[in-house]
Design a protein around this motif. Structure first.
Motif, mmCIF file in Angstrom:
data_model
loop_
_atom_site.group_PDB
_atom_site.id
_atom_site.type_symbol
_atom_site.label_atom_id
_atom_site.label_comp_id
_atom_site.label_asym_id
_atom_site.label_seq_id
_atom_site.Cartn_x
_atom_site.Cartn_y
_atom_site.Cartn_z
ATOM 1 N N ASN A 33 0.832 -1.212 0.000
ATOM 2 C CA ASN A 33 0.000 0.000 0.000
ATOM 3 C C ASN A 33 0.861 1.255 0.000
ATOM 4 O O ASN A 33 0.563 2.222 -0.707
ATOM 5 N N GLY B 70 0.835 3.668 -3.082
ATOM 6 C CA GLY B 70 0.028 4.848 -2.773
ATOM 7 C C GLY B 70 -1.455 4.529 -2.805
ATOM 8 O O GLY B 70 -2.288 5.391 -3.058
ATOM 9 N N THR B 71 -1.794 3.285 -2.564
ATOM 10 C CA THR B 71 -3.209 2.891 -2.571
ATOM 11 C C THR B 71 -3.562 2.273 -1.228
ATOM 12 O O THR B 71 -2.711 2.065 -0.382
ATOM 13 N N GLN B 72 -4.821 1.980 -1.052
ATOM 14 C CA GLN B 72 -5.267 1.247 0.133
ATOM 15 C C GLN B 72 -5.882 -0.056 -0.350
ATOM 16 O O GLN B 72 -6.749 -0.628 0.309
ATOM 17 N N GLN C 229 2.813 4.816 5.151
ATOM 18 C CA GLN C 229 1.366 4.880 4.933
ATOM 19 C C GLN C 229 0.826 6.228 5.359
ATOM 20 O O GLN C 229 -0.045 6.789 4.713
ATOM 21 N N GLU C 230 1.386 6.743 6.468
ATOM 22 C CA GLU C 230 0.930 8.046 6.957
ATOM 23 C C GLU C 230 1.317 9.156 5.988
ATOM 24 O O GLU C 230 0.638 10.177 5.889
ATOM 25 N N GLN D 209 1.121 9.122 2.872
ATOM 26 C CA GLN D 209 0.212 9.161 1.716
ATOM 27 C C GLN D 209 -0.741 10.367 1.733
ATOM 28 O O GLN D 209 -1.067 10.905 0.697
ATOM 29 N N ASP D 210 -1.168 10.713 2.943
ATOM 30 C CA ASP D 210 -2.177 11.776 3.027
ATOM 31 C C ASP D 210 -1.570 13.168 3.140
ATOM 32 O O ASP D 210 -2.278 14.145 3.326
ATOM 33 N N MET D 211 -0.251 13.271 3.032
ATOM 34 C CA MET D 211 0.385 14.579 3.262
ATOM 35 C C MET D 211 0.737 15.287 1.965
ATOM 36 O O MET D 211 0.874 14.656 0.924
ATOM 37 N N SER D 212 0.929 16.584 2.067
ATOM 38 C CA SER D 212 1.392 17.338 0.912
ATOM 39 C C SER D 212 2.888 17.065 0.746
ATOM 40 O O SER D 212 3.543 16.582 1.668
ATOM 41 N N GLU E 193 4.931 18.705 3.565
ATOM 42 C CA GLU E 193 4.797 18.012 4.852
ATOM 43 C C GLU E 193 5.593 16.713 4.835
ATOM 44 O O GLU E 193 6.240 16.360 5.814
ATOM 45 N N ARG E 194 5.527 16.035 3.708
ATOM 46 C CA ARG E 194 6.226 14.771 3.564
ATOM 47 C C ARG E 194 7.711 14.919 3.815
ATOM 48 O O ARG E 194 8.298 14.147 4.568
#
Ligand SMILES: Nc1nc2c(ncn2[C@@H]2O[C@H](COP(=O)(O)OP(=O)(O)OP(=O)(O)O)[C@@H](O)[C@H]2O)c(=O)[nH]1
Ligand SMILES: [Mg+2]
Length: 366
Positions: A20, A24-26, A245-246, A248-251, A254-255
């Motif tokens: 994942n 970049g997927t779930q 995994q965390e 994935q949701d960041m800009s 932020e990454r």
């Protein structure tokens, strides 16, 4: 050349979490019990390459087609999988066609996450998987040997192949890899491998799945994994799949900050791509037309007609010449026309070895 990566490892070591994170997927279900994954998961993702965006800007087209990398996540293997233990090794068929194997090794300590043996033990864990892969290859080979034994009665010319298969059979039966078979460099072995697609003849990239706090510091599990990999001349990438995994949701910004805090420079995906390219000795070249730019991967030292064949077999068959501009030259001169006017577009023939970063237009006639 299509880049396909198959993920193997013991159950519950984080294979699907890694899958994942990389894709970049779930898509893959992640859960704290062995054999959570039953059906294989597939993901095809574009290979990031900033040079391609640059090229699109220079030749003024908006459509960009990246080359791709495919990941396949399968069920965990356990000791005795070849005899049907756990979920058996039936899922290995899904990774016979991959270009490389990603072997996930649990290097994190978390009493809450079940491990198949008492606790993580990279040496034992890695051995179990490698032996199961060798035994899976052995099973395939035994069927081949049976076929050859009856075929050889009508065609004595098959005798040398049969004998080589029997030597390989002894080798695999010891749990050794096809890659370490003394004859693995011979053409006759390569032909056999092309047909059988031995799992243990594929290059292995170890993924040490570590704790968040261990990305920057070392841990004994990681040390052990590195040593074992070194013995096999294999590479190791260190990933904290949970942290990835965390991300994935960041800009993008932020990454970068988050990674730096954890002591890592690039994402797991970037590491895996970089290492795979080096391990497989791949390079990228680019093409463009009035609509789009596109990236292609080939093996280093690939000759121009074969590179053309990546695009279409007609281009290889009817190859006339390649018009080549290194992307750096294009960047320096700012446009295709300017490069041409400066006389820096090269005309290359059938013996040309394509270079990383070449922008190529193939002339052909069929
Ligand atoms: N603490 C910690 N837990 C992790 C890490 N990576 C994965 N896990 C946890 O380990 C458990 C198993 O993860 P999966 O990704 O499902 O493992 P898998 O190898 O695909 O398992 P199977 O499909 O059952 O073989 C889950 O509860 C994850 O959240 C990690 O880096 N640190
Ligand atoms: Mg899984």
């Amino acid at each position: 050349m299509a880049l396909r990566i198959g993920i193997v490892g013991l159950p519950n070591v984080g294979k699907s979490t890694v899958f994942n994170a990389l894709s970049g997927t779930q898509n893959a279900m992640v859960a704290n019990y062995p054999f959570c994954t039953i059906q294989p998961n597939h993901a095809i993702i574009p290979l990031p390459d900033p040079r391609l965006e640059e090229l699109a800007r220079l030749v003024k087209v908006s459509e960009i087609i990246h080359s791709t990398i495919e990941f396949v996540d399968i069920a965990g293997l356990v000791k005795g999988a070849h005899k049907g233990e756990g979920l058996g090794n039936q899922f290995l068929a899904h990774i016979r066609d991959v270009t490389a194997i990603l072997h996930v090794v649990r290097c994190f300590n978390d009493p809450n996450v079940v491990h198949v043996s008492a606790q993580p033990d990279p040496k034992e864990d890695i051995e179990v998987i490698n032996i199961e892969l060798a035994l899976a290859d052995l099973q395939q080979l035994e069927r081949k040997i049976e076929r050859l034994q009856s075929a050889v009665k009508g065609d004595r010319k098959l005798m040398p192949v049969l004998e080589m298969c029997q030597r390989l059979e002894d080798h695999l039966a010891k749990g050794a890899s096809a890659e370490s078979f003394p004859e693995s460099n011979l053409e006759s072995f390569k032909e056999l491998d092309h047909e059988m697609r031995f799992l243990t003849a594929k290059p292995i990239l170890y993924v040490a799945n570590v704790d968040e706090r261990c990305l920057s510091t070392n841990n004994p599990y990681l040390e052990e994994t590195k040593q074992l990999a070194k013995k096999q001349d294999a590479r190791v990438v260190v990933i904290c799949a949970k942290l990835e995994q965390e991300l994935q949701d960041m800009s993008q910004e932020e990454r970068g900050e988050y990674l730096a805090l954890a002591g890592a420079e690039v994402t797991g995906l970037e590491q895996v791509i970089r290492q795979s390219f080096q391990m497989l000795d791949l390079i990228s070249f680019f093409t463009f037309n009035e609509k789009q730019t596109r990236a292609w991967n080939v093996q280093r030292d690939c000759l121009a007609p074969k590179a053309a064949g990546e695009i279409h077999t007609d281009l290889e068959r009817g190859f006339i010449r390649a018009e080549v501009i290194p992307i750096e030259t294009l960047k320096k001169y700012g446009s295709h026309a300017a490069v041409k006017a400066a006389g820096l577009m090269r005309l290359e023939g059938k013996e040309y070895h394509v270079q990383d970063g070449d922008v190529i237009y193939f002339r052909f006639n069929v």
